[in-house]
Enzyme design. Structure first.
Site, mmCIF file in Angstrom:
data_model
loop_
_atom_site.group_PDB
_atom_site.id
_atom_site.type_symbol
_atom_site.label_atom_id
_atom_site.label_comp_id
_atom_site.label_asym_id
_atom_site.label_seq_id
_atom_site.Cartn_x
_atom_site.Cartn_y
_atom_site.Cartn_z
ATOM 1 N N TYR A 2 0.840 -1.207 0.000
ATOM 2 C CA TYR A 2 0.000 0.000 0.000
ATOM 3 C C TYR A 2 0.875 1.257 0.000
ATOM 4 O O TYR A 2 1.755 1.410 0.854
ATOM 5 C CB TYR A 2 -0.907 -0.007 1.223
ATOM 6 C CG TYR A 2 -2.102 -0.913 1.108
ATOM 7 C CD1 TYR A 2 -2.300 -1.715 -0.013
ATOM 8 C CD2 TYR A 2 -3.056 -0.965 2.119
ATOM 9 C CE1 TYR A 2 -3.415 -2.545 -0.116
ATOM 10 C CE2 TYR A 2 -4.176 -1.787 2.025
ATOM 11 C CZ TYR A 2 -4.343 -2.576 0.908
ATOM 12 O OH TYR A 2 -5.446 -3.381 0.812
ATOM 13 N N LYS A 12 -13.625 -11.710 1.115
ATOM 14 C CA LYS A 12 -13.156 -11.844 -0.256
ATOM 15 C C LYS A 12 -13.557 -13.212 -0.795
ATOM 16 O O LYS A 12 -13.507 -14.204 -0.053
ATOM 17 C CB LYS A 12 -11.630 -11.695 -0.306
ATOM 18 C CG LYS A 12 -11.139 -10.333 0.170
ATOM 19 C CD LYS A 12 -11.435 -9.253 -0.838
ATOM 20 C CE LYS A 12 -10.971 -7.891 -0.343
ATOM 21 N NZ LYS A 12 -11.202 -6.836 -1.342
ATOM 22 N N ASP A 50 -16.781 -9.902 -2.034
ATOM 23 C CA ASP A 50 -15.991 -9.091 -2.967
ATOM 24 C C ASP A 50 -15.114 -10.000 -3.821
ATOM 25 O O ASP A 50 -14.273 -10.725 -3.290
ATOM 26 C CB ASP A 50 -15.111 -8.131 -2.145
ATOM 27 C CG ASP A 50 -14.324 -7.154 -3.000
ATOM 28 O OD1 ASP A 50 -14.398 -7.250 -4.250
ATOM 29 O OD2 ASP A 50 -13.634 -6.292 -2.424
ATOM 30 N N GLU A 103 -19.395 -7.631 -4.846
ATOM 31 C CA GLU A 103 -18.622 -6.459 -5.257
ATOM 32 C C GLU A 103 -17.661 -6.830 -6.377
ATOM 33 O O GLU A 103 -17.042 -7.893 -6.341
ATOM 34 C CB GLU A 103 -17.862 -5.967 -4.017
ATOM 35 C CG GLU A 103 -17.039 -4.737 -4.227
ATOM 36 C CD GLU A 103 -16.495 -4.213 -2.888
ATOM 37 O OE1 GLU A 103 -17.134 -4.444 -1.837
ATOM 38 O OE2 GLU A 103 -15.428 -3.588 -2.890
ATOM 39 N N GLU A 149 -14.719 1.212 -6.943
ATOM 40 C CA GLU A 149 -13.353 1.572 -6.580
ATOM 41 C C GLU A 149 -12.430 1.683 -7.797
ATOM 42 O O GLU A 149 -11.417 2.364 -7.746
ATOM 43 C CB GLU A 149 -12.769 0.618 -5.532
ATOM 44 C CG GLU A 149 -12.448 -0.759 -6.036
ATOM 45 C CD GLU A 149 -11.946 -1.701 -4.939
ATOM 46 O OE1 GLU A 149 -12.803 -2.288 -4.267
ATOM 47 O OE2 GLU A 149 -10.743 -1.847 -4.758
ATOM 48 N N ASP A 209 -14.761 6.172 -4.429
ATOM 49 C CA ASP A 209 -13.403 6.050 -3.899
ATOM 50 C C ASP A 209 -12.843 7.461 -3.789
ATOM 51 O O ASP A 209 -13.114 8.311 -4.640
ATOM 52 C CB ASP A 209 -12.570 5.195 -4.850
ATOM 53 C CG ASP A 209 -11.135 5.045 -4.391
ATOM 54 O OD1 ASP A 209 -10.832 3.999 -3.795
ATOM 55 O OD2 ASP A 209 -10.319 5.956 -4.624
ATOM 56 N N HIS A 245 -15.822 2.930 -0.853
ATOM 57 C CA HIS A 245 -14.678 2.032 -0.748
ATOM 58 C C HIS A 245 -13.633 2.694 0.136
ATOM 59 O O HIS A 245 -13.393 3.896 0.027
ATOM 60 C CB HIS A 245 -14.080 1.798 -2.143
ATOM 61 C CG HIS A 245 -12.716 1.180 -2.123
ATOM 62 N ND1 HIS A 245 -11.571 1.860 -2.470
ATOM 63 C CD2 HIS A 245 -12.313 -0.067 -1.762
ATOM 64 C CE1 HIS A 245 -10.523 1.062 -2.347
ATOM 65 N NE2 HIS A 245 -10.928 -0.104 -1.923
ATOM 66 N N ALA A 246 -13.009 1.900 1.015
ATOM 67 C CA ALA A 246 -11.910 2.462 1.803
ATOM 68 C C ALA A 246 -10.874 1.397 2.077
ATOM 69 O O ALA A 246 -10.905 0.313 1.491
ATOM 70 C CB ALA A 246 -12.425 3.100 3.081
ATOM 71 N N GLY A 247 -9.953 1.714 2.953
ATOM 72 C CA GLY A 247 -8.801 0.842 3.181
ATOM 73 C C GLY A 247 -7.578 1.558 2.647
ATOM 74 O O GLY A 247 -7.484 2.778 2.737
#
Lengths: 446, 446
Positions: free
Chosen positions: A35, A221, A249, A275, A304, A327, A354-356
């Site tokens: 990330y 997921k 997702d 998703e 996203e 996003d 959407h986040a993270g």
């Protein structure tokens, strides 16, 4: 302190976090992301600074940094009041720059770059007003809000006039809704328990922990193997029961027919949505999946990777999206997300951001709170994604209480990443990266 | 000379041409482009090299160069036979690289970068076989051709099996068609007379000249002012008559309704198509325009900004595209363009490639010739764009005779840009750029 009058400088830092070591963020298409974020700092003729980020998975972070640098001459030297008085014009001067737009237009690297810059300008504006972004937006007149939006190529679906009407309607009961969200926060769901690379033990432990902390909405997921997905879904339902929402997702893994078949096999676990079932550009494919799965109570969620308001417009029109996952940095920042929030309102589709990633939770909470106070007026069927990493590096990390995002109080939008994190994780010279290189955990770039 | 076995190096040059000085390439959205290209050279373990380009409008060319460099480790060291034996796998290893794909996926800067690399590999392959690309493709078995295509996310529209059937049908009469195109070439149309920044005098002179050289298909830019467009269309029709095709190109200028109204006002000048009437991402918008204009005999043409096969798939499905304008470097090179040519064949939509820019004419001619020989089997309603600039810098410039592209004979695809042009126009250190800086015609970058 006097208010700043112009932007005097723009610096960019290439920040990367070695998340691939823990398999945080692993999914059906992205096995080992690191990330990362280009971090933009706008300086002014006072001490006030605006910060902006965009999000990447590691490699390529430097490309976005270079793209940001390419816009520098359009930003540095600009008068702030001129920008605020015609923010849609300023936005378009970046998004439609004569030569650069060929590289998109309005998509991919150049649009990610614009997001970082535009969000930094909004951070600056919010700091100048002494308000968190959600409050800056909530206090703005409908006329001022629409003046920030570039309505080009939206005329067949949402005109400025319609946008204004939606916002005017949203003024009714605003104060009560603001008080409500300040008191109780905004519903969150967690993705942190269900990454594809996690063991069963880890999933169980994390989900049980999350439940005990008051979290009551979960996402897992899927897309590796249907039997394995069914087993994991069953495990989730055993822990969280059937009253709490469970989302799935697939991260773009499937063909259209495959998505339909696969989800029919998982339908007994009552997922609220699937998703990114297939290619994120495939509006008609998503529409076909939605048509097949909606009768089973499964909605389609995506956004996203949805590159701009023109794609959102079509997803909504084609009934291809039952949950609109804006996003914070994929599209061109606040201005374009306001357009998308208004589009979703027109079609009655809930916005579930959407986040993270890096700082995305910190950013998107402002949108949902604004949406509740001024646009949709409801939290029904709405929630903000939460993923539990990298918050320790934020100057103002999100606060989750009783499964809800608590309203941020500090002035600004991006607010900032801590000086320590910037020193440790600037790539490749940061202290942590030097350690990782010397320990052989990562290869030093040439 | 022994055949090369592996790719040993990848170099990138940032080449830019100061076309903005002449307003070549000016249109409703791009007032002053400086046609540019990242130029990729793949070296091998022999003297043979593969060249690849992609196309930009100037600013941002360096961003694409950096994106190409980001893929270097996936390319250098690769065995060529391994690539050719599983070209779709190699293609996917770039287009879906775990971390980089977030920046697209499969669109914008990263996809432009992939085009340059992939096209360089095809250039190398064609040179190894001693054939121009069109001939390499035409001689390939249907099985080998489909093995180069990544069919992911196309299963609802074009399966590998269907693609194979189309190509097998195309084997019938192949030799005759090859002889025909070798003898007579492939129809061209010219854009070089009708740029928006040109004066009436210049347009008249260029169109008259082109006619006298046998060119008989013309395109004009529209979208500035409807009355002015009508006047210029009338002027074109007075010069070329009503028997020769006239096309119009709005370069994304309009709203959906505006496009319909505007073109109704220009319908009396009988344009064959309106190109890029609105936002290039707006499939449903294009479909609405096509539905309104098709009864007037006006088709909708688009593709030069169409980011990948998934978008083409939808444009074709939605009847939003009556002319499929593939571009040589917008999508991921030859492999993805083969997919798009097959999709167009399935829907019976003529492929009329976009060209101009830098080297695009040199590249796209191969596609149309292959399409005629092996896929569509016809030249009806089909033609290749021609724009008359920068050919002097190509090692093997296109040959236009009697308004037709003559088949290229030299082995390869991109073939190459002359050493002199590379020395003069490499940015910013090239001789021409140094002169332009010193004469104050351009500003030296920091």
């Amino acid at each position: 302190m006097a208010a700043p009058t112009k932007i005097t400088g723009l610096t960019i830092e290439d920040l990367r976090f070695p998340t691939s070591l823990q398999k945080d963020g692993s999914d059906a298409m992205h096995k080992a992301p690191d990330y990362s974020c280009p971090y933009v700092i706008l300086s002014t003729d006072t001490d006030l600074r605006g910060c902006g980020t965009t999000f990447t998975l590691g490699k390529g972070n430097a490309i976005v940094c270079m793209a940001i640098d390419n816009f520098k001459s359009l930003v540095v030297g600009q008068n702030l009041q001129d920008i605020f008085n015609d923010f849609s014009g300023f936005w378009r001067s970046l998004a439609s720059e004569d030569q650069i737009r060929w590289l998109g237009p309005e998509k991919g690297v150049t649009h990610l770059a614009i997001a970082a810059i535009i969000n930094a300008v909004w951070d600056l504006w919010a700091k100048m007003e002494g308000k968190p972004l959600w409050k800056l937006l909530a206090d703005m007149s409908p006329e001022m809000l629409v003046s920030t939006i570039d309505f080009r190529h939206m005329g067949d679906t949402l005109t400025k006039k319609e946008a204004l009407e939606i916002l005017k309607k949203g003024q009714v009961g605003k104060a009560e809704r603001e008080a409500e969200v300040v008191a109780n926060g905004y519903p969150a769901y967690t993705t942190s328990c269900g990454w594809l690379g996690y063991s069963d033990e880890k999933i169980k432990r994390l989900a049980t922990e999350a439940l005990s902390q008051g979290m009551c909405r979960f996402k897992m997921k899927v897309g590796g193997d249907v039997k394995d997905d069914a087993r994991r879904a069953k495990m989730f339902r055993e822990i969280i029961g059937y009253d709490r929402p469970l989302m799935m997702d697939a991260n773009q893994k499937w063909e259209v027919d495959e998505a339909i078949d696969w989800m029919k096999q998982l339908a007994e676990y009552k997922p609220l949505w699937i998703e990114e079932p297939t290619n994120p550009d495939d509006i008609l494919g998503h529409a076909a999946i939605a048509e097949a799965l909606n009768p089973l109570g499964i909605g389609v969620a995506t956004g996203e990777h949805c590159q701009n308001r023109i794609m959102f417009k079509q997803f909504l029109k084609a009934k291809a999206m039952q949950y609109c996952q804006i996003d914070a940095t994929r599209v061109g920042g606040v201005n374009e997300n306001l357009a998308i929030i208004l589009l979703a309102a027109k079609f009655g589709v809930p916005v579930c951001p959407h986040a993270g990633g890096v700082a995305l939770c910190e950013l998107v909470q402002h949108y949902s709170m604004f949406d509740f106070i001024c646009v949709s007026g409801t939290m029904e069927n709405r929630m903000i994604e939460f993923a539990d990493h990298l918050h320790e590096h934020m100057s103002e990390p999100v606060v989750i209480r009783n499964g809800s995002y608590q309203v941020p109080k500090s002035p600004g939008f991006v607010v900032g990443i801590t000086d320590k994190a910037r020193e440790d994780y600037i790539y490749p010279e940061g202290k942590e990266w030097q350690r990782l290189f010397s320990e052989g955990l990562f290869t030093k770039p040439e």
